[in-house]
Design a protein around this motif. Structure first.
Motif, mmCIF file in Angstrom:
data_model
loop_
_atom_site.group_PDB
_atom_site.id
_atom_site.type_symbol
_atom_site.label_atom_id
_atom_site.label_comp_id
_atom_site.label_asym_id
_atom_site.label_seq_id
_atom_site.Cartn_x
_atom_site.Cartn_y
_atom_site.Cartn_z
ATOM 1 N N THR A 1 35.342 -22.603 -18.154
ATOM 2 C CA THR A 1 35.701 -21.868 -16.942
ATOM 3 C C THR A 1 35.260 -22.654 -15.732
ATOM 4 O O THR A 1 34.274 -23.407 -15.768
ATOM 5 N N ALA A 2 36.000 -22.439 -14.642
ATOM 6 C CA ALA A 2 35.611 -23.070 -13.389
ATOM 7 C C ALA A 2 34.386 -22.377 -12.839
ATOM 8 O O ALA A 2 34.217 -21.166 -13.028
ATOM 9 N N PRO A 3 33.478 -23.091 -12.184
ATOM 10 C CA PRO A 3 32.299 -22.439 -11.622
ATOM 11 C C PRO A 3 32.691 -21.430 -10.554
ATOM 12 O O PRO A 3 33.756 -21.520 -9.944
ATOM 13 N N LEU A 4 31.828 -20.468 -10.353
ATOM 14 C CA LEU A 4 32.075 -19.426 -9.365
ATOM 15 C C LEU A 4 32.144 -20.042 -7.974
ATOM 16 O O LEU A 4 31.248 -20.777 -7.546
ATOM 17 N N ALA A 5 33.229 -19.749 -7.253
ATOM 18 C CA ALA A 5 33.405 -20.293 -5.906
ATOM 19 C C ALA A 5 32.326 -19.760 -4.981
ATOM 20 O O ALA A 5 31.931 -18.597 -5.089
ATOM 21 N N PRO A 6 31.820 -20.585 -4.047
ATOM 22 C CA PRO A 6 30.795 -20.117 -3.112
ATOM 23 C C PRO A 6 31.219 -18.867 -2.349
ATOM 24 O O PRO A 6 30.410 -17.960 -2.126
ATOM 25 N N LEU B 1 15.627 -9.899 -11.611
ATOM 26 C CA LEU B 1 16.210 -11.171 -11.157
ATOM 27 C C LEU B 1 15.806 -12.319 -12.080
ATOM 28 O O LEU B 1 16.613 -13.217 -12.358
ATOM 29 N N TRP B 2 14.577 -12.295 -12.568
ATOM 30 C CA TRP B 2 14.133 -13.338 -13.503
ATOM 31 C C TRP B 2 14.903 -13.272 -14.810
ATOM 32 O O TRP B 2 15.298 -14.296 -15.375
ATOM 33 N N LEU B 3 15.137 -12.044 -15.308
ATOM 34 C CA LEU B 3 15.896 -11.885 -16.539
ATOM 35 C C LEU B 3 17.336 -12.377 -16.365
ATOM 36 O O LEU B 3 17.913 -12.981 -17.288
ATOM 37 N N ILE B 4 17.912 -12.134 -15.201
ATOM 38 C CA ILE B 4 19.265 -12.653 -14.928
ATOM 39 C C ILE B 4 19.242 -14.174 -14.856
ATOM 40 O O ILE B 4 20.140 -14.858 -15.373
ATOM 41 N N TRP B 5 18.215 -14.734 -14.245
ATOM 42 C CA TRP B 5 18.100 -16.191 -14.133
ATOM 43 C C TRP B 5 17.990 -16.835 -15.515
ATOM 44 O O TRP B 5 18.545 -17.912 -15.748
ATOM 45 N N ARG B 6 17.310 -16.177 -16.429
ATOM 46 C CA ARG B 6 17.205 -16.701 -17.797
ATOM 47 C C ARG B 6 18.577 -16.811 -18.466
ATOM 48 O O ARG B 6 18.768 -17.637 -19.342
ATOM 49 N N ARG B 7 19.507 -15.982 -18.059
ATOM 50 C CA ARG B 7 20.836 -15.961 -18.655
ATOM 51 C C ARG B 7 21.889 -16.556 -17.714
ATOM 52 O O ARG B 7 23.076 -16.242 -17.802
ATOM 53 N N ARG B 8 21.461 -17.427 -16.818
ATOM 54 C CA ARG B 8 22.376 -17.974 -15.822
ATOM 55 C C ARG B 8 23.526 -18.769 -16.436
ATOM 56 O O ARG B 8 24.577 -18.939 -15.807
ATOM 57 N N ALA B 9 23.342 -19.274 -17.688
ATOM 58 C CA ALA B 9 24.412 -20.040 -18.328
ATOM 59 C C ALA B 9 25.665 -19.208 -18.534
ATOM 60 O O ALA B 9 26.768 -19.756 -18.652
ATOM 61 N N ASN C 1 28.693 -19.727 -16.206
ATOM 62 C CA ASN C 1 29.572 -20.871 -16.425
ATOM 63 C C ASN C 1 30.436 -20.702 -17.671
ATOM 64 O O ASN C 1 31.283 -21.563 -17.953
ATOM 65 N N ALA C 2 30.204 -19.636 -18.420
ATOM 66 C CA ALA C 2 30.949 -19.434 -19.658
ATOM 67 C C ALA C 2 31.925 -18.269 -19.586
ATOM 68 O O ALA C 2 32.915 -18.245 -20.314
ATOM 69 N N VAL C 3 31.641 -17.295 -18.733
ATOM 70 C CA VAL C 3 32.493 -16.119 -18.611
ATOM 71 C C VAL C 3 32.926 -15.980 -17.152
ATOM 72 O O VAL C 3 32.079 -15.986 -16.258
ATOM 73 N N PRO C 4 34.222 -15.849 -16.886
ATOM 74 C CA PRO C 4 34.689 -15.758 -15.504
ATOM 75 C C PRO C 4 34.381 -14.401 -14.882
ATOM 76 O O PRO C 4 34.346 -13.381 -15.576
ATOM 77 N N ALA C 5 34.138 -14.393 -13.593
ATOM 78 C CA ALA C 5 33.969 -13.149 -12.846
ATOM 79 C C ALA C 5 35.348 -12.603 -12.515
ATOM 80 O O ALA C 5 36.123 -13.244 -11.811
ATOM 81 N N ARG C 6 35.656 -11.418 -13.024
ATOM 82 C CA ARG C 6 36.970 -10.818 -12.810
ATOM 83 C C ARG C 6 36.779 -9.357 -12.424
ATOM 84 O O ARG C 6 36.310 -8.551 -13.242
ATOM 85 N N PRO C 7 37.078 -8.973 -11.169
ATOM 86 C CA PRO C 7 36.876 -7.588 -10.714
ATOM 87 C C PRO C 7 37.544 -6.575 -11.640
ATOM 88 O O PRO C 7 38.609 -6.833 -12.208
ATOM 89 N N VAL D 1 25.853 -16.671 -23.889
ATOM 90 C CA VAL D 1 27.301 -16.625 -23.879
ATOM 91 C C VAL D 1 27.801 -15.621 -24.904
ATOM 92 O O VAL D 1 27.458 -15.703 -26.071
ATOM 93 N N PRO D 2 28.629 -14.649 -24.507
ATOM 94 C CA PRO D 2 29.162 -13.691 -25.455
ATOM 95 C C PRO D 2 30.125 -14.361 -26.425
ATOM 96 O O PRO D 2 30.630 -15.448 -26.186
ATOM 97 N N SER D 3 30.403 -13.682 -27.524
ATOM 98 C CA SER D 3 31.332 -14.212 -28.513
ATOM 99 C C SER D 3 32.712 -14.371 -27.904
ATOM 100 O O SER D 3 33.150 -13.584 -27.073
ATOM 101 N N ALA D 4 33.417 -15.396 -28.346
ATOM 102 C CA ALA D 4 34.738 -15.657 -27.817
ATOM 103 C C ALA D 4 35.736 -14.664 -28.364
ATOM 104 O O ALA D 4 35.607 -14.155 -29.465
ATOM 105 N N THR D 5 36.753 -14.379 -27.577
ATOM 106 C CA THR D 5 37.856 -13.540 -27.995
ATOM 107 C C THR D 5 39.091 -14.405 -28.133
ATOM 108 O O THR D 5 39.140 -15.530 -27.622
ATOM 109 N N PRO D 6 40.151 -13.927 -28.807
ATOM 110 C CA PRO D 6 41.368 -14.726 -28.910
ATOM 111 C C PRO D 6 41.903 -15.159 -27.556
ATOM 112 O O PRO D 6 42.383 -16.273 -27.389
#
Length: 527
Positions: free
Chosen positions: A18-23, A68-76, A79-85, A296-301
């Protein structure tokens, strides 16, 4: 484009890049999450005020940094799952806003606080989508532990601690004379008050237990089991702590464990119990997978074909951010308008006349502990020499707010450090002006003997003894722009040798003077 994650994420299944989250998108997400802080500033301030004033809830300051620390631990995961409203989350946000408004009308602070804090995980769900927000579910939901909740358990915990302590002391062979939550040993007197209830230990243990279970175990069943243990252990430990302190005081002739050392022993004991609980829990810990793979969550088709790998456009993120801000702003806006419309600047005019019942001197020095009423009425009457006197107390509220409310945890018949204390209570059905009336009966013990108290509330022309019903009636009245006037009515009489004589006097006053009390309350509400 497909990548081989075996080179990057050990043990992960193939997934799309996935593309990184735009600023710009990141700024919109931040704006949406910051909006409630400014729109619900009063509710946020009430959280901080309780953290400052109560040692029980001082841990609230640590909840947001830990989240916030727990979220930072999972920051990867970003980059693996896109943000989609995700638009359906707006319905949940609207429900939280409506819940906050209803609680605001009824001045139920804890519900307002829960609705406010719950907005943050729901806004994250709206802006990030179910997959990305779901992978951060625990850090987001951990924020709910910042809400100061638990005082409702103080009363039951006090009784439970007193029951266990008295039983344990008697099992040791020491005679005990008990009176409510107070009891006497041959060497001295003891009382189980709020500080002895163990609610601080319970809240601290539950908060630490949730965090420890999340960081230590991967299995949901293990996590839930440890959380249950973190609830049971402090309750049992507090009973043992109280028993040990009473025994130390008894064995030392009341020289030890009766002052500051009382609290020191308690916290040292609690710390040792927590260390033991975590140490035992570590024997069943689960090995933690590599950080990136765990994040990273499990991949879907859809993901493996690249159909869902692209993050949402900035325009879509901006539209969702605007919807979130607008939806969170409408409720406090209406609340301010409603407050102005319901404001009654007139002073309360409260007067009661008991026809045929001469006023006499008070029969006790008991004073009900209601904070900040706009008007009070207190008088003692007696119908005949053969019947006990009856005291009437009315506390009337108008333009209620936090710290000056009819229904509040600080309003009570007797505080824990008063000479008077409750020894029992129950609901009763009586009659007022030909209509059924449910009231609460409470016995109070004090220096001058025992008194019987009948209690009910009058809100918007309705009578109730239930605090929850009272809050709903108050909210309904405000939403209908009828004001928030309310009053509590207390009738009391000395018990003497037979509580039935006190009930007979209270019932006679209710039959003879109940209409006068109702007329006085109606007159105050309409003027």
């Amino acid at each position: 484009m497909l990548v081989n994650p075996s080179k990057d994420l050990a043990g992960a299944t193939p997934r799309a890049a996935t593309a990184p989250l735009a600023p710009a998108s990141a700024m919109l997400i931040a704006l949406a999450l910051l909006a409630p802080f400014f729109l619900y500033l009063g509710t946020a301030g009430s959280l901080v005020a309780i953290w400052n004033s109560s040692e029980t809830f001082a841990h609230g300051y640590a909840i947001l940094p830990i989240s916030l620390w727990l979220i930072w631990r999972r920051r990867a995961v970003f980059n693996a799952v896109p943000a989609r409203p995700w638009a359906p989350a707006l319905l949940l946000l609207a429900m939280l806003g409506a819940g906050w408004l209803l609680a605001r009308m009824g001045e139920v602070q804890v519900v307002m606080q829960y609705a406010f804090v719950s907005m943050f995980p729901v806004i994250a769900l709206a802006m990030l989508g179910p997959r990305l927000a779901g992978s951060l579910a625990f850090p987001l939901l951990f924020l709910l532990l910042a809400v100061p909740f638990g005082e409702v358990f103080v009363g039951p915990l006090i009784n439970l601690t007193a029951d266990f302590t008295v039983w344990a002391v008697q099992a040791t062979g020491i005679p005990v004379l008990r009176n409510g939550t107070r009891f006497e040993l041959p060497t001295g007197s003891w009382s189980v008050v709020e500080a002895c209830s163990g609610v601080r230990y319970l809240i601290s243990s539950f908060t630490l237990g949730c965090l420890y279970a999340y960081l230590t175990y991967r299995s949901l069943s293990k996590r839930l089991l440890f959380v249950v243990v973190s609830i049971v252990v402090p309750i049992v430990a507090n009973g043992l702590r109280a028993y040990m302190i009473v025994m130390i005081g008894h064995m030392s002739g009341m020289e030890l464990a009766t002052g500051v050392d009382h609290l020191i022993y308690g916290w040292v004991f609690f710390g040792l119990v927590m260390l033991l609980m975590f140490w035992v829990g570590s024997f069943w810990r689960d090995d933690e997978p590599p950080v990136a793979a765990a994040a990273v969550p499990s991949a879907t088709p859809a993901m493996t074909t690249g159909l869902a790998s692209a993050p949402a456009s900035v325009g879509r993120m901006a539209a969702m951010c605007a919807a979130v801000v607008a939806l969170t702003a409408v409720w406090p806006g209406f609340a301010r308008y409603n407050d102005a419309a319901n404001l009654n600047p007139q002073p309360v005019q409260l007067s009661t006349v008991a026809v045929g019942w001469p006023q006499v001197a008070p029969f006790s020095d008991w004073t009900p502990r209601w904070v900040g009423p706009d008007a009070t009425y207190r008088a003692t009457f007696r119908n005949s020499e053969s019947m006990p006197p009856v005291a009437l107390d009315i506390m009337y509220y108008r333009n209620q707010r936090n710290g000056k409310a009819l229904i509040s945890s600080v309003n009570t018949l007797a505080a824990s450090d008063d000479a008077w204390h409750a020894v029992g209570g129950a609901l009763r059905s009586e009659t007022l002006d030909g209509q059924p009336l449910t009231l609460r009966e409470t016995r109070l013990n004090g220096p001058t003997g025992q008194i019987l108290v009948w209690q009910w509330m009058a809100i918007d022309g309705h009578l109730t003894a239930n605090n929850y019903v009272g809050k709903l009636l108050q909210a309904q009245a405000k939403l209908r722009f009828r004001g928030d006037d309310g009053a509590v009515v207390l009738l009391s009489a000395p018990v003497r040798d037979n509580p039935e004589s006190a009930r007979a006097a209270l019932r006679a006053f209710l039959a003879g003077q109940g209409q006068a009390v109702t007329r006085a309350l109606d007159h105050a509400r309409n003027h």
